[in-house]
Scaffold this active site. Sequence first.
Site, PDB file in Angstrom:
ATOM      1  N   CYS A 261      37.047  17.043   8.554  1.00 18.46           N
ATOM      2  CA  CYS A 261      38.226  17.710   8.011  1.00 18.46           C
ATOM      3  C   CYS A 261      39.166  18.096   9.156  1.00 18.46           C
ATOM      4  O   CYS A 261      38.741  18.146  10.313  1.00 18.46           O
ATOM      5  CB  CYS A 261      37.815  18.950   7.212  1.00 18.46           C
ATOM      6  SG  CYS A 261      36.605  20.000   8.048  1.00 18.46           S
TER       7      CYS A 261
ATOM      8  N   CYS B  58      35.798  21.907  11.005  1.00 24.39           N
ATOM      9  CA  CYS B  58      37.031  21.118  11.050  1.00 24.39           C
ATOM     10  C   CYS B  58      37.545  20.987  12.484  1.00 24.39           C
ATOM     11  O   CYS B  58      37.319  21.871  13.316  1.00 24.39           O
ATOM     12  CB  CYS B  58      38.111  21.774  10.197  1.00 24.39           C
ATOM     13  SG  CYS B  58      37.769  21.656   8.439  1.00 24.39           S
TER      14      CYS B  58
END
Length: 248
Positions: free
Chosen positions: A163, A82
Amino acid sequence: IYKWYRSGLNRWHGLGSTADFQKIIQERCDNYPQQIWSYSRSRNCQEIKQAFMSAFISKDPCKATKEDYRRLIDLADPTVPCNKIVLWSKTKELAREYAKPRGLVTLEDTLLGSLADDLHWCGEPGSPDLNTWSCPDWKKDCRTNYLTVFWEVLSKRFAESACGTVQVVLDGSLENAFNEMSIFGRVEAPNLKPMVTLQAWLVHDPGKPPRDSCSGSSITKLKSILSERNVRFICRDNLSRDEFLGRF
Ligand code: APR
């Protein structure tokens, strides 16, 4: 004579396949640094090269499909942590320059992206060889060519997998920094997951004035695509290259 010329290997309007395509793929694969986000399964360069070649060899260069690349993609699907993804449109070199010292990842840092970066390839029905004379051009010949479909498939997977906060580097010297027809515009932005945050940077060229801004119509269009998907949006404009790269 013209008819013969256009029916042969020279008939397309785009650049032909890169010389030594197979060799370059093999070398890039062998030398690819083994990093955590690089690949999911064990890396077998022989297998990857074969999957790449069999995706398009002997096929009509205007009839590429996502399925043609499925095996290749499955062999080297990247997993990027992420907050590390950097997207770009018309700004590849700048985006890469920004990403590298910060440990961020562009598509060209993933295994398949690095193999294909700046290369051209297409085949010819009934032939085991690459066409080194010409390959279909997106505008003049066909959109479903093997180069375009490859970057679309790869870019879609990359965007879907993102993400946290995703960054995008856009060219603020253009009238429309966001272009709905670009891969970022038609493939990546519309495939970000809900709850992701997109941070856009509008960077203008040295010596050129900024022409687009975060409140301009192209970025407004981007905002509307994102808000439909519940993607949050942050935008910073009026950045010079040096400001953006952290050199003052
Ligand atoms: N090398 C060569 N060609 C590429 C590459 C690459 N690394 N990446 C994309 N391409 C092709 C695609 O067909 C793309 O349309 O070149 C074109 C680059 O056009 P731009 O208008 O500059 O950018 P864009 O279309 O928005 O594509 C860039 O897509 O590849 C992803 O993650 C990447 O965010 C980036 C975006």
